[in-house]
Scaffold this active site. Structure first.
Site, PDB file in Angstrom:
ATOM      1  N   GLU A   1     -68.966  83.667   5.923  1.00  0.00           N
ATOM      2  CA  GLU A   1     -69.465  83.238   4.605  1.00  0.00           C
ATOM      3  C   GLU A   1     -70.942  82.889   4.641  1.00  0.00           C
ATOM      4  O   GLU A   1     -71.557  82.644   3.601  1.00  0.00           O
ATOM      5  CB  GLU A   1     -68.632  82.053   4.096  1.00  0.00           C
ATOM      6  CG  GLU A   1     -68.937  80.688   4.713  1.00  0.00           C
ATOM      7  CD  GLU A   1     -68.347  80.483   6.122  1.00  0.00           C
ATOM      8  OE1 GLU A   1     -67.808  81.449   6.699  1.00  0.00           O
ATOM      9  OE2 GLU A   1     -68.456  79.349   6.625  1.00  0.00           O
TER      10      GLU A   1
ATOM     11  N   CYS B   1     -64.525  79.543  12.347  1.00  0.00           N
ATOM     12  CA  CYS B   1     -65.210  78.549  13.187  1.00  0.00           C
ATOM     13  C   CYS B   1     -64.207  77.544  13.745  1.00  0.00           C
ATOM     14  O   CYS B   1     -63.395  77.883  14.597  1.00  0.00           O
ATOM     15  CB  CYS B   1     -66.349  77.886  12.428  1.00  0.00           C
ATOM     16  SG  CYS B   1     -67.458  76.967  13.511  1.00  0.00           S
TER      17      CYS B   1
ATOM     18  N   HIS C   1     -69.509  82.419  11.247  1.00  0.00           N
ATOM     19  CA  HIS C   1     -69.286  82.083   9.845  1.00  0.00           C
ATOM     20  C   HIS C   1     -69.543  83.310   8.980  1.00  0.00           C
ATOM     21  O   HIS C   1     -70.687  83.554   8.596  1.00  0.00           O
ATOM     22  CB  HIS C   1     -70.241  80.963   9.420  1.00  0.00           C
ATOM     23  CG  HIS C   1     -69.870  79.627   9.953  1.00  0.00           C
ATOM     24  ND1 HIS C   1     -68.967  78.806   9.341  1.00  0.00           N
ATOM     25  CD2 HIS C   1     -70.272  78.963  11.073  1.00  0.00           C
ATOM     26  CE1 HIS C   1     -68.826  77.684  10.032  1.00  0.00           C
ATOM     27  NE2 HIS C   1     -69.610  77.760  11.102  1.00  0.00           N
TER      28      HIS C   1
END
Lengths: 207, 262
Positions: free
Chosen positions: A186, A80, A184
């Site tokens: 994650e 990001c 993202h």
């Protein structure tokens, strides 16, 4: 072991938790010394461009990163804001210099009128170049995005993934050992965890 | 293209998960972590957690649950973010940039401001400058008066502000908010469907994403919310009281012709 850079900007806990869930040893590095022993370095980030660069600089990371990643070839993953900071200049809240490892500018995402910015949510990323990061994911996958700015690289050849939000924008880049995603991983369930696993799998084993 | 989102909203009160009705009745549902594990397995789009405690008291029934430190909402956030590989918005009782940073560093991707945003509007701007607009969700609680007008209330629906919801949403965007979470006090817990006029007015007044909430009783209500102008549809109670609530909601949205992540 991988090092996650703590520069006061990150959702680094999420990144740390994701690597832990994958069984990959990770440490949170709050200073440059923490990067030296790591096989790879992750630069996460939620925040504004100028603050990000200022914090990286104030905490002494930039010189060490130049040494380890740019000169030394240590694998680097930006997430990001960690992708955006790779650019030469950013225009969020005024103009700021970036790391400049992937020459280009970070501009506000300009989309057709009916669309809302920030670009928040799940969107498909098309993999436009083969990259080990996306092994096993096919030609495209849905990831979670949350951002208002995008990197426009000077050299389009660095773009490995493209996302369509009224306009096509850079979803992922790679230049040698330096790769990054605007989305993202994650926060992108199975597809995202696969990206992190793929990145870690390619790290030198001796470390 | 960007997909519309379907979001469970979880309410935390004094360390326990609760359901809410009209912002005033709260029934205990139980452990705040187990629900998150379930939602993670279902691979839901996103999660919003709001701590609606009015004080720091904690419920003694927390002893029934196997998680320590439940009296500390931040310990709950830690536990939630360990099992949550999806976007997480955290809200409730956030009054400073330091409190925002604390939550983001523990795993929240976005924070929501409600009462504090009205009382100290500059907080929106400060947060946006430090964390980016995309991390600042302004939560708006609307109450519809008998004459049909709507007004923003804060402090858990107890204090009138004089703001019209669409005006306040526009102002919040101008100050730097990246998203609006829109709740309706009189629809809360009723299952009668969203306040569609409210959604349409706020969506028209802003160019940032609007997350609709309050009133979902049937999955078809989600479709109405998107059609009224919302970028995402959230609900609380339906996620607790129906089986396979993610699949059911997604199926209804897809049937309504809405592009979602399956």
């Amino acid at each position: 072991m991988i090092a996650i850079i703590d520069y006061g900007m990150g959702n680094l806990r999420s990144v740390f938790n994701a690597f832990q869930a994958l069984g990959i040893e990770a440490v949170i590095a709050d200073g440059p010394a923490g990067l030296r022993e790591a096989a790879g370095v992750v630069l996460p980030g939620v925040g504004a461009f100028g603050d990000g660069m200022r914090n990286l600089c104030e905490r002494g990371f930039i010189e060490e990163l130049e040494k380890q990643v740019v000169a030394g070839g240590k694998p680097f993953l930006g997430l990001c804001l960690g992708l955006q900071l790779l650019g030469t200049r950013g225009f969020e809240h005024g103009e700021n210099a970036g790391l400049g490892w992937i020459p280009g500018v970070v501009n506000r995402l300009v989309v057709p009128d009916a669309l809302r910015v920030p670009h928040i949510g799940w969107n498909d990323t098309r993999f436009v170049k083969p990259d080990a990061l996306f092994d096993g994911l096919g030609a495209a996958a849905a990831f979670y995005f949350v951002h208002s700015f995008v990197l426009v690289p000077d050299d389009p050849a660095v773009i490995t993934g493209v996302c369509d939000y009224g306009v096509d924008f850079t979803a992922s880049v790679r230049r040698d050992n330096i790769c990054a995603t605007q989305f993202h991983p994650e926060k992108s369930h199975k597809a995202g965890l696969a990206v992190l696993r793929n990145w870690a799998a390619a790290l030198p084993k001796s470390c | 293209m960007l997909k519309k989102r379907l979001i469970p909203l979880l309410l935390l009160q004094n360390g326990l998960l609760v359901r809410s009705e009209s912002f005033s009745i709260h029934q205990v549902l139980g452990n705040p972590i187990h629900e998150v594990e379930r939602f993670n397995q279902w691979s839901v789009d996103e999660l919003i957690y709001i701590d609606i405690s009015q004080d720091d008291a904690c419920d003694l029934r927390r002893d029934d649950h196997k998680i320590r430190g439940l009296n500390d909402p931040l310990a709950i956030l830690d536990a939630v973010s360990r099992t949550c590989f999806m976007p997480l918005t955290w809200g409730g009782r956030i009054r400073s940039v330091a409190e925002m940073r604390e939550r983001i560093s523990r795993g929240a991707d976005k924070i929501t401001l409600n009462s504090a945003a009205v009382k100290t509007p500059d907080l929106i701007t400060q947060g946006a400058q430090v964390f980016g607009s995309q991390a600042i969700v302004v939560s708006i609680d609307s109450r519809r008066h008998a004459d049909g007008t709507r007004e923003v209330f804060i402090d858990g629906g107890r204090t009138a502000t004089g703001w019209k919801p669409d005006d306040w949403a526009r102002e919040a965007q101008r100050l730097g908010a990246g998203e609006i979470l829109l709740q309706s006090i009189e629809r809360d817990g009723t299952g009668e469907g969203y306040d569609l006029e409210l959604i349409a007015a706020v969506a028209a007044a802003t160019s940032i994403p609007v997350i609709a909430c309050s009133g979902v009783g049937r999955y078809e209500h989600y479709v109405d919310g998107i059609r009224a102008g919302a970028s995402a549809v959230a609900a609380a109670n339906i996620w607790h009281f129906k089986e396979l609530s993610d699949r059911g909601g997604k199926r209804a949205l897809a049937k309504g012709g809405i592009d979602i992540r399956l």
